[in-house]
Scaffold this active site. Structure first.
Site, PDB file in Angstrom:
ATOM      1  CG  ASP A   1      -2.618  11.248   3.164  1.00 43.60           C
ATOM      2  OD1 ASP A   1      -2.235  10.231   4.083  1.00 43.60           O
ATOM      3  OD2 ASP A   1      -2.282  12.354   2.854  1.00 43.60           O
TER       4      ASP A   1
ATOM      5  CG  ASP B   1       0.386  14.284   8.276  1.00 42.86           C
ATOM      6  OD1 ASP B   1      -0.342  14.759   8.848  1.00 42.86           O
ATOM      7  OD2 ASP B   1       1.074  13.290   8.535  1.00 42.86           O
TER       8      ASP B   1
HETATM    9  P1  B16 Z   1       4.464  10.142  12.109  1.00 42.16           P
HETATM   10  P2  B16 Z   1      -0.156  10.522   5.767  1.00 42.16           P
HETATM   11  C1  B16 Z   1       2.650  10.744   6.951  1.00 42.16           C
HETATM   12  O1  B16 Z   1       1.137  10.553   6.973  1.00 42.16           O
HETATM   13  C2  B16 Z   1       3.191  12.005   6.459  1.00 42.16           C
HETATM   14  O2  B16 Z   1       2.974  12.334   5.044  1.00 42.16           O
HETATM   15  C3  B16 Z   1       4.605  11.517   6.563  1.00 42.16           C
HETATM   16  O3  B16 Z   1       5.370  12.598   6.128  1.00 42.16           O
HETATM   17  C4  B16 Z   1       5.109  11.075   8.149  1.00 42.16           C
HETATM   18  O4  B16 Z   1       6.376  10.692   7.724  1.00 42.16           O
HETATM   19  C5  B16 Z   1       4.274   9.804   8.241  1.00 42.16           C
HETATM   20  O5  B16 Z   1       2.942   9.936   8.285  1.00 42.16           O
HETATM   21  C6  B16 Z   1       4.544   9.303   9.642  1.00 42.16           C
HETATM   22  O6  B16 Z   1       4.042  10.405  10.682  1.00 42.16           O
HETATM   23  O7  B16 Z   1       5.830  10.308  12.495  1.00 42.16           O
HETATM   24  O8  B16 Z   1       3.546  11.077  12.755  1.00 42.16           O
HETATM   25  O9  B16 Z   1       4.116   8.687  12.688  1.00 42.16           O
HETATM   26  O10 B16 Z   1       0.065  11.448   4.834  1.00 42.16           O
HETATM   27  O11 B16 Z   1       0.161   9.062   5.540  1.00 42.16           O
HETATM   28  O12 B16 Z   1      -1.361  10.822   6.510  1.00 42.16           O
HETATM   29 MG    MG Z   2      -0.250  12.422   2.689  1.00 40.83          MG
END
Ligand code: B16
Ligand code: MG
Length: 215
Positions: A8, A10
């Protein structure tokens, strides 16, 4: 036998959750909605639109599609601005060690992220060349807790789920990976310690030599 690792983004490779929080807090303030750090915890791994819907529900507000799209764009602009200086220094502890250990072991590597900014972020971290695939929120029909993002990453590496370990920091992500039949390491989030196969506080504590044979 473990042949591939799927990360993953984030919260596992880089700590961008704080920037998502600040961006959503700014949007929430404009809407007079009280958005807390605890609320932000519930948005980890959750897509941008589902995050907005969660926040609007907090404030008992309903908007049409055009209004929502404007808010999504606004949030993403704030977010992109806030991560403009992101770089190698922001890679979380233990990540680079695991990546190079995996390369030594000839394992394949991929990213499986809900973020539509994932490719740009991996590029900023200067890690793109290490991954066989970066599957992100722009490439899936269903977001976590659906396993699609991880199944796509495994497919791009030509591996079965059972041959891969997924590293996740969010409940939705661990559920997605388990549903997809992957071996799952929950990272740095005590609330998910019992739903993965293994829990580590930080990737620094993960022993790839041991777990490559354990699963
Ligand atoms: P974006 P991951 C996720 O990433 C985040 O944890 C989440 O907080 C965020 O809303 C989502 O991506 C969408 O992100 O706005 O940049 O498209 O943890 O799955 O890597
Ligand atoms: Mg994450």
């Amino acid at each position: 036998m473990i042949k591939g690792l799927i990360f993953d983004l984030d919260g596992v490779i880089v700590d961008t959750a704080h920037y998502h929080y600040l961006s959503w807090r700014e949007i929430s303030r404009d809407l007079n909605i009280d958005f807390t750090v605890k609320d932000n915890e519930n948005l980890k791994g959750v897509s941008r639109i589902d995050s907005l819907n969660y926040i609007l529900k907090l404030g008992s507000l309903s908007f049409n599609t055009e209004e929502k799209n404007n808010l999504l764009d606004k949030k993403n602009n704030i977010y992109k601005h806030s991560i403009s200086t992101l770089g190698k220094k922001n890679i979380l502890k233990g990540v680079e060690k695991i990546l190079s250990k995996a390369k030594e072991k000839k394992m394949l590597l991929a990213v499986g992220s809900s973020s539509k900014n994932a490719k740009m972020i991996v590029e900023k971290l200067n890690l793109t060349h290490l991954f066989q695939a970066v599957v992100d929120g722009t490439m899936v029909k269903k977001t976590k807790p659906d396993p699609e993002v991880f199944l796509k990453a495994a497919k791009k590496m030509n591996l079965k789920s059972s041959e891969c370990i997924v590293f996740e920091d969010a409940e939705s992500g661990v559920i997605a990976a388990k549903k997809g039949g992957f071996n799952v390491v929950s990272v740095g989030n005590i609330n998910i310690r019992n739903i993965g196969d293994v829990y580590v506080e930080s990737l620094e504590d993960f022993n790839l030599d041991y777990y490559a044979k354990y699963f």
